[in-house]
Design an enzyme around this catalytic site. Structure first.
Site, PDB file in Angstrom:
ATOM      1  N   TYR A 437     -24.489  16.130  43.171  1.00 29.90           N
ATOM      2  CA  TYR A 437     -24.612  17.192  42.168  1.00 29.90           C
ATOM      3  C   TYR A 437     -23.294  17.952  42.000  1.00 29.90           C
ATOM      4  O   TYR A 437     -22.582  18.228  42.972  1.00 29.90           O
ATOM      5  CB  TYR A 437     -25.656  18.214  42.605  1.00 29.90           C
ATOM      6  CG  TYR A 437     -27.090  17.925  42.241  1.00 29.90           C
ATOM      7  CD1 TYR A 437     -27.447  17.174  41.134  1.00 29.90           C
ATOM      8  CD2 TYR A 437     -28.119  18.454  43.016  1.00 29.90           C
ATOM      9  CE1 TYR A 437     -28.775  16.942  40.811  1.00 29.90           C
ATOM     10  CE2 TYR A 437     -29.453  18.232  42.709  1.00 29.90           C
ATOM     11  CZ  TYR A 437     -29.774  17.474  41.615  1.00 29.90           C
ATOM     12  OH  TYR A 437     -31.084  17.243  41.296  1.00 29.90           O
ATOM     13  N   GLU A 438     -23.002  18.340  40.767  1.00 29.35           N
ATOM     14  CA  GLU A 438     -21.865  19.216  40.456  1.00 29.35           C
ATOM     15  C   GLU A 438     -20.535  18.698  40.998  1.00 29.35           C
ATOM     16  O   GLU A 438     -19.702  19.455  41.466  1.00 29.35           O
ATOM     17  CB  GLU A 438     -22.121  20.640  40.977  1.00 29.35           C
ATOM     18  CG  GLU A 438     -23.309  21.318  40.346  1.00 29.35           C
ATOM     19  CD  GLU A 438     -23.231  21.307  38.824  1.00 29.35           C
ATOM     20  OE1 GLU A 438     -22.152  21.542  38.275  1.00 29.35           O
ATOM     21  OE2 GLU A 438     -24.262  21.047  38.190  1.00 29.35           O
ATOM     22  N   GLY A 439     -20.356  17.398  40.907  1.00 35.90           N
ATOM     23  CA  GLY A 439     -19.113  16.776  41.367  1.00 35.90           C
ATOM     24  C   GLY A 439     -19.298  16.145  42.730  1.00 35.90           C
ATOM     25  O   GLY A 439     -19.723  16.793  43.681  1.00 35.90           O
TER      26      GLY A 439
END
Length: 595
Positions: A437-439
């Site tokens: 998630y998120e990178g």
């Protein structure tokens, strides 16, 4: 199921380590008292008990489904969303002028920790709505904010962030969703987005998507990306009408099944209208606000799922009798509880050390956020600089190590841990996404070493060093901690050497060599900064013990805190040796070098 978190430990971190009460001295938080903070956290316990804990397993077994163009999620999500909206907790940390309660990030983060430990997937609905509404309130026009933010904070409308595209993945340079200026302040949006968490549900009156797209003639790469509000239903003559945002499919995830991940299509027939947020071609810079908030949320996810797993496996170890002590060779004696076996104790302390160390790092970031909002001048800049540097670390370490901690919890249960009859198998599936998630971890390693460390001539790293050395100095004042203070001092000196070695490649223009092992650098950096947090917690506990006058319960708590700190230094910190050896190596090898 066991309790998912330790309120005594959360209070210790908030009140004793970071002195959250001191925030009440700033004008921004002057309307609050420490007792009011406790009431906020009590409300989180009540929400977890009534709405979240009861549906944790059932919402996993009955995953979201796309039926006749509508995504149906577990029926327990709607009352949770309604309660969060009506209680004002979706936007509790928002400024008063934006409809929030101006609660400190420290307390808002703790509220989410409690809820997330009870149901890590459900909290994504409120977290995404919070982030999307905050972005609109921060950068959108007054008209946009007035139209969307109140309904999102009330829980009536939901929110998402739409970045990833099928052909681009994490490479936003290659995003191709288009936005055509219609000349009346609106834009025709066309394209597809994938992995959109909470991208559709059956109960929200409207879903507000924040979409990255390119205006016609915009520069290539991320410099040509703009940000648009694209609602599932747009407002025409006071009525909500279809805005051609189509749910093409739900991804079948291995975990976090209560939150659907959608493949969305915008404007395939030319009838999806978007509204520009802020200025053209600055969309990614705006989106970073929501992304960074989400990164701290993802780091928290790693920590609070690991917390739930720790308490579940600890309860099991205290109830399950199996085998005998290594010193007992008499098969006629009754089996001992598995908590008495040394390796089980090691696994339990590993989990505890990861959870509580990660919490220290995360709440350190929340404190910097609160200080950045409260201070002025250089002090304000410094707090923001530290938050900018450490957000990527506070996302990555708990996500990666939280996964390891949950796996150790599953190991405590043995074969039972691999079955649906116990919650560890679900937690192991749920936590695995946090490092994606998120990178991904690799992306955050590049961010830390490639951008965060060199920024402003290394000013943030120098400031971090000063903060760590200050706690080292305090810890040296406690006889039983001086050994660990010296250990951290040596590791910090070694981290500096490793950093300078890596930066040397950058100065020579050898960028690929510089960044080749950035993920390992992130691992080392996270290890040392969590060791700092453990020393901080250790000297606070030591001071409390030295002061005396404690109840038996408090004395046991502080002693166990110091014991866990020692465990971290003896079992985790030595891993820095191998990481440093690799990072200091002059030769960088990849699987492609011998082609």
């Amino acid at each position: 199921m066991a309790k998912e978190y330790d309120r005594r430990n959360l209070d210790f971190i908030l009140k004793e380590v970071f002195d959250t009460a001191s925030l009440c001295n700033y004008p921004r938080y002057a309307d609050y008292t420490p007792d009011m903070f406790d009431m906020v956290l009590d409300s989180a316990d009540a929400i977890a008990e009534k709405y979240l804990r009861p549906i944790y397993v059932d919402s996993d077994r009955k995953a979201a489904e796309l039926v006749d163009g509508v995504v149906h999620v577990h029926p327990g999500i709607e009352p949770y969303m309604k309660e969060m909206g009506e209680s004002g907790m979706i936007g509790c940390t928002f400024d008063l002028e934006h409809g929030g309660q101006q609660v400190p990030s420290m307390i808002g983060g703790a509220h989410e920790f409690i809820r997330g430990a009870a149901h890590n997937s459900a909290v994504m609905f409120t977290g995404l709505s919070h982030g999307a509404a905050h972005l609109i309130a921060s950068f959108g026009s007054k008209e946009l904010a007035d139209t969307y933010v109140p309904n999102m904070l009330s829980g009536k409308w939901a929110g998402t962030m739409c970045l990833t595209e099928p052909q681009a993945g994490s490479s936003l340079n290659d995003a191709s969703t288009s936005a055509k200026d219609l000349g009346d302040g609106t834009y025709a949006i066309k394209g597809q987005k994938i992995f959109i968490s909470g991208g559709d549900n059956h109960f929200s009156e409207n879903i507000i998507h924040l979409v990255l797209a390119r205006l016609e003639g915009a520069p290539a790469g991320t410099k040509g990306i703009s940000l648009f509000v694209v609602p599932k239903k747009r407002i025409e003559n006071g009525t909500l009408v279809n805005n051609e945002v189509i749910s093409l499919g739900v991804y079948h995830k291995m975990g976090q099944k209560a939150t659907p991940a959608l493949h969305l299509s915008f404007g395939d027939k030319g009838n999806s209208i978007g509204y520009l947020v802020g200025e053209p071609n600055r969309g990614l810079s705006y989106m970073f606000q929501m992304m960074n908030e989400a990164r701290l949320g993802v780091g928290m996810g790693g920590a609070y799922i690991a917390s739930a797993a720790y308490h579940a496996s600890k309860q099991y170890a205290e109830e399950r009798a199996q085998g005998r002590l290594l010193t007992n060779k008499d098969p006629n004696t009754p089996p001992t509880l598995i908590k008495n076996h040394p390796d089980v104790q090691r696994m339990l302390y590993f989990q505890k050390a990861i959870v509580e160390g990660s919490m220290g790092l995360l709440f350190q970031c929340f404190m910097w956020d609160d200080l950045a909002k409260s201070l002025e001048g250089e002090a304000k800049k410094e707090a923001q600089m530290m938050l900018d540097l450490m957000t990527t670390v506070a996302k990555t370490y708990p996500a990666e190590m939280g996964t390891q901690a949950v796996n150790q919890g599953l190991q405590v249960l043995g074969g039972y841990g691999y079955t649906e009859d116990f919650p560890l198998e679900q937690m192991a599936r749920d936590v695995r996404i946090m490092s994606i998630y998120e990178g991904t971890t690799g992306i955050h390693g590049l961010t830390l070493l490639g951008r965060g460390i060199p920024a402003n001539n290394g000013a943030a790293l120098q400031t971090l060093g000063k903060l760590v050395y200050a706690d080292i100095a305090v810890a040296k004042g406690h006889e039983n901690l001086s050994k660990y203070a010296e250990m951290l001092e040596k590791e910090l000196e070694n981290l500096t050497k490793v950093t300078m070695h890596k930066l040397g490649f950058a100065m020579k223009g050898e960028i690929e060599v510089f960044l080749a092992d950035s993920t390992l650098y992130m691992e080392l950096f996270g290890l040392i900064t969590v060791a700092w947090q453990w020393l901080k917690q250790g000297h606070v506990a030591a001071a409390a013990l030295a002061k005396g006058g404690l109840s038996a319960e408090d004395e046991a708590f502080y002693k166990d805190k110091i014991h866990t700190m020692k465990f971290f230094y003896h079992y985790e910190v030595p891993k820095a040796l191998g990481l440093s050896k690799r990072l200091m190596d002059e030769e960088v090898l990849t699987i492609f070098d011998h082609k």
